[in-house]
Scaffold this motif. Structure first.
Motif, short mmCIF file in Angstrom:
data_model
loop_
_atom_site.label_atom_id
_atom_site.label_comp_id
_atom_site.label_asym_id
_atom_site.label_seq_id
_atom_site.Cartn_x
_atom_site.Cartn_y
_atom_site.Cartn_z
N PRO A 133 16.24 22.27 -11.60
CA PRO A 133 16.16 23.09 -10.39
C PRO A 133 15.62 22.35 -9.17
O PRO A 133 16.09 22.56 -8.05
CB PRO A 133 15.24 24.24 -10.79
N SER A 134 14.62 21.49 -9.36
CA SER A 134 14.05 20.78 -8.21
C SER A 134 15.07 19.85 -7.58
O SER A 134 15.12 19.72 -6.34
CB SER A 134 12.81 20.00 -8.64
N VAL A 135 15.89 19.20 -8.39
CA VAL A 135 16.93 18.32 -7.84
C VAL A 135 17.99 19.15 -7.13
O VAL A 135 18.46 18.80 -6.04
CB VAL A 135 17.55 17.46 -8.96
N ARG A 136 18.38 20.27 -7.76
CA ARG A 136 19.36 21.14 -7.10
C ARG A 136 18.81 21.65 -5.77
O ARG A 136 19.54 21.71 -4.76
CB ARG A 136 19.70 22.34 -8.00
N PHE A 137 17.55 22.04 -5.75
CA PHE A 137 16.94 22.55 -4.52
C PHE A 137 17.01 21.49 -3.42
O PHE A 137 17.41 21.78 -2.29
CB PHE A 137 15.48 22.95 -4.78
N LEU A 138 16.62 20.27 -3.74
CA LEU A 138 16.66 19.20 -2.75
C LEU A 138 18.08 18.90 -2.30
O LEU A 138 18.34 18.64 -1.12
CB LEU A 138 16.01 17.94 -3.32
N ALA A 139 19.03 18.96 -3.24
CA ALA A 139 20.43 18.70 -2.89
C ALA A 139 20.96 19.78 -1.94
O ALA A 139 21.64 19.47 -0.95
CB ALA A 139 21.27 18.65 -4.16
N HIS A 140 20.65 21.03 -2.24
CA HIS A 140 21.09 22.12 -1.35
C HIS A 140 20.40 22.02 0.01
O HIS A 140 21.01 22.31 1.05
CB HIS A 140 20.81 23.48 -2.00
N LEU A 141 19.14 21.62 0.01
CA LEU A 141 18.42 21.50 1.27
C LEU A 141 19.02 20.39 2.13
O LEU A 141 19.17 20.55 3.35
CB LEU A 141 16.93 21.21 0.99
N GLU A 142 19.35 19.26 1.51
CA GLU A 142 19.99 18.18 2.26
C GLU A 142 21.36 18.61 2.77
O GLU A 142 21.76 18.25 3.87
CB GLU A 142 20.11 16.93 1.38
N THR A 143 22.08 19.39 1.98
CA THR A 143 23.38 19.89 2.42
C THR A 143 23.22 20.84 3.59
O THR A 143 24.00 20.82 4.55
CB THR A 143 24.09 20.61 1.25
N GLY A 174 8.15 25.56 0.44
CA GLY A 174 8.34 26.40 1.61
C GLY A 174 8.30 25.63 2.91
O GLY A 174 9.08 25.88 3.84
N ARG A 175 7.39 24.66 2.99
CA ARG A 175 7.30 23.85 4.21
C ARG A 175 8.57 23.04 4.43
O ARG A 175 9.08 22.94 5.55
CB ARG A 175 6.09 22.92 4.13
N ARG A 176 9.09 22.45 3.35
CA ARG A 176 10.32 21.67 3.47
C ARG A 176 11.47 22.54 3.99
O ARG A 176 12.23 22.16 4.88
CB ARG A 176 10.71 21.10 2.10
N TRP A 177 11.59 23.71 3.39
CA TRP A 177 12.66 24.63 3.76
C TRP A 177 12.50 25.05 5.23
O TRP A 177 13.47 25.05 6.00
CB TRP A 177 12.60 25.84 2.84
N ASP A 205 3.69 32.43 -2.82
CA ASP A 205 3.11 31.21 -2.25
C ASP A 205 4.15 30.39 -1.50
O ASP A 205 3.85 29.77 -0.47
CB ASP A 205 2.47 30.36 -3.34
N ILE A 206 5.37 30.37 -2.01
CA ILE A 206 6.45 29.68 -1.29
C ILE A 206 6.71 30.38 0.04
O ILE A 206 6.89 29.74 1.08
CB ILE A 206 7.73 29.64 -2.15
N GLY A 207 6.70 31.71 0.00
CA GLY A 207 6.86 32.47 1.24
C GLY A 207 5.73 32.20 2.22
O GLY A 207 5.96 32.11 3.44
N ALA A 208 4.50 32.04 1.71
CA ALA A 208 3.37 31.74 2.58
C ALA A 208 3.53 30.36 3.22
O ALA A 208 3.23 30.17 4.40
CB ALA A 208 2.07 31.82 1.80
N GLU A 209 4.01 29.39 2.44
CA GLU A 209 4.25 28.06 3.00
C GLU A 209 5.32 28.12 4.09
O GLU A 209 5.18 27.48 5.14
CB GLU A 209 4.71 27.11 1.90
N LEU A 210 6.38 28.87 3.83
CA LEU A 210 7.44 29.01 4.83
C LEU A 210 6.91 29.72 6.07
O LEU A 210 7.22 29.32 7.20
CB LEU A 210 8.62 29.77 4.22
N ALA A 211 6.11 30.75 5.88
CA ALA A 211 5.53 31.48 7.01
C ALA A 211 4.63 30.57 7.84
O ALA A 211 4.66 30.60 9.08
CB ALA A 211 4.75 32.69 6.52
#
Length: 448
Positions: A133-143, A174-177, A205-211
């Motif tokens: 999942p972490s690799v997929r997440f990074l791949a989708h984020l780069e896309t 969250g910060r990366r996103w 917590d991911i939502g808090a990072e994004l916020a």
């Protein structure tokens, strides 16, 4: 060298042992120091191996070093997780993207694969179907970074699906996103995604990072997201949520709107910036001001309390030719705090004909975080005479995004923008107290 590495001084910034090791290796990568450093990468003590990885990471930008790359590859299977993490970053740092991609495809360790994918950046955008999942997440984020708008929502769904599992092996999901969303200008989408993550099971917590990232990027974010953060937390505040709430509390608009709600949540608000000492500026009599200026050269470039000194003289009558020359130099010699403070005094001395030149000097600096406050204060002291500068002041107030600044922390940078915004609001009120020349009456509070 062994002692310096084992004690940690070899990675202590500015320590003489670190400088000596780096200089020796840079001078000769086949020399005794370089050879010994590579040997220590296989030491029994994991702390030593970590230190060696850190030193090699510092040396990697100096040019190709195949031996260091081989050491990094060998340590991808180290028993110590921190060594593996540093080794994975070093593989990419040495410029061996092809080797790193091969390792990413062959290895099974989720920690190493996550760090490799993170370090490879855009090189992993094709791995959107990876098993991790972490690799997929990074791949989708780069896309997502380069995706057209019609693909955004599908990529958002893919990122949402992997965010929770990705956070097990990636820091600051969250910060990366949020950083990518900001670069795409997706303000409203950021708020919606943060709300969904904050309310989701396990993703708060991911939502808090994004916020928090949103509050660093957009002025309206804190007003929009602080109540969501406060209601989600209740009396149990996670570290990520506490940081987000602290960042949101920097916004004066957010605290003015939601301060009562924020007060019900146990977190530490961002400390208020200390202003001046509160003591009034010194006063000068006409004789004391004249005597002070008489002791200074005509070409003076700096003068403490210049507005008060020249103000005392102007209260008594016109300036002498020499005094006017001194004020001219302080006003027009160079941009900065002195110019901002003296410009209103020069306007008082020279009259309305000087206004266009003064405003042309002042308005380009309003959004500069180092001196913008002083120029805005100068415009405020000019009052209604500064009406031609009102569009520039209003444009600063109406910005959706934070002004790019450079300070020690993101929170400190956000505070600098808040201070500029407050100074701009004060200046607008002083220039146009009844709002008759501006359609905007308050800073934007909600998303477009």
């Amino acid at each position: 060298m062994d002692e310096a590495v084992a004690s940690g001084t070899a990675t202590t910034p500015a320590h003489h042992s670190r400088s000596a090791i780096l200089d020796a290796v840079r001078a000769d990568r086949t020399g005794a120091v370089a050879v010994r450093l590579l040997q220590l990468a296989h030491a029994d003590d994991p702390f030593v191996r970590r230190e060696v990885m850190a030193l090699l990471h510092s040396l990697a930008p100096d040019g190709p070093w195949p031996e260091a790359a081989e050491v990094a590859l060998a340590r991808l299977s180290d028993a110590d997780e921190q060594v593996r993490r540093r080794a994975a970053r070093l593989v990419v740092r040495t410029g061996r993207q092809d080797v790193a991609l091969n390792a990413l495809g062959e290895l099974t360790d989720p920690v190493v694969r996550s760090v490799l994918a993170d370090s490879l950046g855009g090189f992993v955008s094709h791995l959107r179907a990876d098993s991790l999942p972490s690799v997929r997440f990074l791949a989708h984020l780069e896309t997502l970074r380069a995706a057209p708008p019609q693909q955004w929502h599908a990529l958002d769904r893919a990122l949402l699906a992997d965010a929770l599992e990705a956070a097990r092996h990636l820091r600051s999901v969250g910060r990366r996103w949020g950083s990518v969303l900001f670069r795409l200008g997706r303000e409203r989408h950021t708020y919606a995604l943060a709300a969904r993550l904050l309310a989701g099971p396990g993703t708060s917590d991911i939502g808090a990072e994004l916020a928090r990232e949103a509050c660093h990027d957009w002025r309206a974010a804190a007003v929009e997201l602080l109540p969501l953060l406060a209601r989600q937390c209740g009396q149990v505040v996670s570290p990520a949520a506490a940081k987000a709430l602290t960042t949101a509390s920097i916004s004066e608009a957010a605290m003015r709107t939601h301060g009562a709600l924020a007060a019900t949540v146990p977190f530490t608000p961002y400390p208020k910036v200390r202003g001046s000492s509160g003591n009034p500026p010194p006063s000068f009599s006409c004789p004391s001001a004249a005597a002070l200026l008489a002791a200074r050269p005509v070409g003076i470039g700096r003068l403490a309390h210049a507005p008060e000194i020249f103000g005392a003289l102007l209260d008594a009558g016109p300036l002498t030719f020499r005094q006017a020359a001194q004020l001219y130099n302080l006003t027009f010699q160079r941009p900065g705090r002195m110019q901002a403070g003296c410009a209103p005094v020069w306007l008082r001395h020279a009259g309305p004909t000087a206004l266009p030149r003064l405003l042309a000097l002042m308005t380009p600096h309003l959004s500069e975080y180092t001196v913008g406050e002083y120029y805005l204060e100068g415009l405020a002291r000019m009052g209604r005479q500064a009406l031609p500068a009102l569009p520039a002041v209003t444009a600063l107030i109406d910005r959706r995004t934070r002004i790019p600044v450079n300070d020690s922390t993101r929170d400190a940078e956000t505070m600098l923008d808040e201070r500029l915004l407050a100074a701009a609001l004060d200046a607008r009120h002083a220039i146009d107290p009844h709002g008759s020349h501006s359609a905007t009456t308050s800073p934007p509070l909600g998303p477009r």
